[in-house]
Design a protein around this motif. Structure first.
Motif, short mmCIF file in Angstrom:
data_model
loop_
_atom_site.label_atom_id
_atom_site.label_comp_id
_atom_site.label_asym_id
_atom_site.label_seq_id
_atom_site.Cartn_x
_atom_site.Cartn_y
_atom_site.Cartn_z
N VAL A 6 0.85 -1.19 0.00
CA VAL A 6 0.00 0.00 0.00
C VAL A 6 0.89 1.24 0.00
O VAL A 6 2.06 1.19 0.38
CB VAL A 6 -0.94 0.05 1.22
CG1 VAL A 6 -1.88 -1.15 1.20
CG2 VAL A 6 -0.15 0.09 2.52
N VAL A 7 0.32 2.34 -0.45
CA VAL A 7 1.00 3.63 -0.42
C VAL A 7 0.30 4.49 0.64
O VAL A 7 -0.88 4.80 0.51
CB VAL A 7 0.95 4.33 -1.79
CG1 VAL A 7 1.67 5.67 -1.74
CG2 VAL A 7 1.55 3.43 -2.85
N GLU A 8 1.02 4.83 1.68
CA GLU A 8 0.47 5.62 2.79
C GLU A 8 1.02 7.04 2.73
O GLU A 8 2.23 7.24 2.68
CB GLU A 8 0.85 5.00 4.13
CG GLU A 8 0.22 3.65 4.39
CD GLU A 8 0.62 3.07 5.74
OE1 GLU A 8 1.70 3.47 6.24
OE2 GLU A 8 -0.11 2.22 6.27
N ARG A 9 0.13 8.01 2.75
CA ARG A 9 0.53 9.42 2.78
C ARG A 9 -0.19 10.09 3.96
O ARG A 9 -1.43 10.07 4.03
CB ARG A 9 0.17 10.13 1.48
CG ARG A 9 0.55 11.61 1.44
CD ARG A 9 0.18 12.24 0.10
NE ARG A 9 0.94 11.64 -0.99
CZ ARG A 9 2.17 12.04 -1.34
NH1 ARG A 9 2.76 13.02 -0.67
NH2 ARG A 9 2.80 11.45 -2.33
N SER A 10 0.58 10.62 4.88
CA SER A 10 0.02 11.31 6.05
C SER A 10 -0.96 10.44 6.80
O SER A 10 -2.01 10.89 7.27
CB SER A 10 -0.64 12.63 5.62
OG SER A 10 0.27 13.46 4.92
N PHE A 65 -2.81 8.08 5.61
CA PHE A 65 -3.96 7.71 4.79
C PHE A 65 -3.48 6.82 3.65
O PHE A 65 -2.52 7.15 2.96
CB PHE A 65 -4.62 8.97 4.23
CG PHE A 65 -5.83 8.71 3.37
CD1 PHE A 65 -7.08 8.51 3.94
CD2 PHE A 65 -5.72 8.67 1.99
CE1 PHE A 65 -8.20 8.28 3.14
CE2 PHE A 65 -6.82 8.44 1.18
CZ PHE A 65 -8.07 8.25 1.76
N VAL A 66 -4.15 5.69 3.45
CA VAL A 66 -3.80 4.79 2.35
C VAL A 66 -4.43 5.34 1.07
O VAL A 66 -5.65 5.33 0.93
CB VAL A 66 -4.27 3.36 2.62
CG1 VAL A 66 -4.00 2.49 1.38
CG2 VAL A 66 -3.56 2.78 3.83
N GLU A 67 -3.59 5.82 0.15
CA GLU A 67 -4.12 6.40 -1.08
C GLU A 67 -4.03 5.49 -2.29
O GLU A 67 -4.68 5.73 -3.30
CB GLU A 67 -3.47 7.74 -1.38
CG GLU A 67 -1.99 7.70 -1.69
CD GLU A 67 -1.46 9.07 -2.13
OE1 GLU A 67 -2.28 9.94 -2.49
OE2 GLU A 67 -0.23 9.26 -2.11
N SER A 68 -3.22 4.43 -2.21
CA SER A 68 -3.11 3.48 -3.32
C SER A 68 -2.81 2.09 -2.79
O SER A 68 -2.21 1.94 -1.72
CB SER A 68 -2.01 3.90 -4.30
OG SER A 68 -2.29 5.15 -4.89
N ARG A 69 -3.21 1.10 -3.55
CA ARG A 69 -2.94 -0.29 -3.19
C ARG A 69 -2.42 -1.02 -4.43
O ARG A 69 -2.93 -0.83 -5.54
CB ARG A 69 -4.20 -1.00 -2.68
CG ARG A 69 -4.82 -0.35 -1.45
CD ARG A 69 -6.07 -1.10 -0.98
NE ARG A 69 -6.74 -0.36 0.08
CZ ARG A 69 -6.44 -0.47 1.38
NH1 ARG A 69 -5.48 -1.30 1.75
NH2 ARG A 69 -7.09 0.25 2.27
N GLY A 109 5.19 9.93 4.25
CA GLY A 109 4.63 8.60 4.05
C GLY A 109 5.61 7.66 3.39
O GLY A 109 6.78 7.99 3.20
#
Length: 333
Positions: A19-23, A25-29, A327
């Motif tokens: 997953v891609v976590e930014r701040s 928040f998971v914004e992409s998987r 992130g």
């Protein structure tokens, strides 16, 4: 040559790999499939559907290099590594490719790969400043193509048609793939550099890469001796296989793995003890592929987990927000 109109994977066949976590928040998987082989070649772990066929893309380069090496072309050390490389086009890479072509006086115009700027930023800037424009020898696959041309000269095979699937060289490549993977491809297409690319399962790719990565130059069988030479050359010349800061080079140099990525989210790695991983990221992105493969090797206790974690910044897994790190790309298996 067959035409692919069907999917290799369906979303229902895949599992979440990263997953891609930014701040926070998971914004992409990133979803996909993977298989891990134990040092003896048995299946240790399976994720998703490793039986589904994929185009291995540049992870076929080791097989293509072995086909050239068993067709009368002596490749050792850096020369073997550049033949299996997806290089970033630095001046040192280009020099190696030119050296291969110079063995038989083959002109750069004979290379069948498309003209390109180097992928390495410094080399690309230098190429633009020089006004030389895009060149075939700078293309990431030019080392493989140079080795193929040498094989053609060694066997009096025509150079002009060396990329055609029915050319004797490409038939040799297909034979090597089938011998190492134990599987006959279900389809054939054309890779980005113009060579034939053959669809096989992730499991078959794992078997083939495992056999290459665990081969030894002392093997009594010529084809496995050459595979052992190639594996040794990759591990000793990580900079050649990709380039400065590139994930494959980082993994090879830091952890001693045999690593080779392929476009559209394909990754293969063989740990020093023979544990092997192949994976396909369903969306075609490579940003999480190295991290996932290394985590699978660490989970199998084939590489040190702490050492893998220390490579986070070198593998480009950290996300910035302004001047801060906010992130990361996180493996979720």
């Amino acid at each position: 040559m067959s035409v692919i109109v069907a999917e290799t994977f369906r979303l229902t066949d895949a599992v979440e790999l990263a997953v891609v976590e930014r701040s926070g928040f998971v914004e992409s998987r990133h979803a996909g499939s993977a298989v891990v082989l134990a040092p003896d070649g048995s299946v240790l772990r399976s994720l998703g559907d490793p039986s589904a066929p994929v185009f291995p893309r540049s992870t076929l380069k080791p097989f293509q290099a072995i086909a050239a090496m068993t067709s009368g072309v002596t490749l050792r050390g850096e020369d073997a590594a550049i033949a299996t490389a997806s290089h970033s086009g630095t001046a040192r890479h280009v020099e190696l490719v030119r050296g291969l072509l110079a063995r038989e006086g083959i002109p750069e115009s004979a290379l069948g790969c498309p003209p390109s700027y180097p992928q390495d930023a410094e080399a690309r800037d230098a190429a633009v400043r020089s006004g030389a424009g895009k060149q075939r020898i700078q293309m990431t696959c030019s080392g493989k193509h140079a080795a193929m041309l040498l094989a053609c000269v060694a066997n009096d095979w025509p150079l002009e048609s060396y990329l055609h699937p029915e050319h004797p060289l490409q038939k040799r490549v297909l034979d090597v793939i089938e011998r190492f993977t134990g599987e006959r491809p279900v389809a054939t297409g054309i890779d980005g550099c113009g060579t034939p690319v053959h669809a096989i399962s992730l499991l078959a790719l794992a078997r083939g890469i495992h056999r290459i990565g665990t081969s030894t130059p002392a093997s009594p069988f010529a084809i496995f001796r050459e595979a052992g030479v190639l594996a040794e050359a990759v591990r000793e010349n990580g900079w050649v296989v990709a380039g400065p800061g590139q994930p494959d080079t980082v993994a090879i140099d830091r952890l001693g793995v045999f690593a080779k990525f392929g476009a559209e989210g394909i990754m293969t790695m063989v740990a020093p003890n023979g544990t092997t991983v192949t994976l396909k990221v369903l969306d075609g992105s490579l940003r999480a592929a190295s991290a996932v493969a290394l985590r699978l090797l660490a989970d199998a206790e084939a590489v040190d987990g702490a050492a893998v974690e220390s490579l986070t910044s070198e593998l480009g897994l950290l996300l910035s927000g302004g001047d801060a790190i906010v992130g990361r790309v996180r493996v979720s298996i």
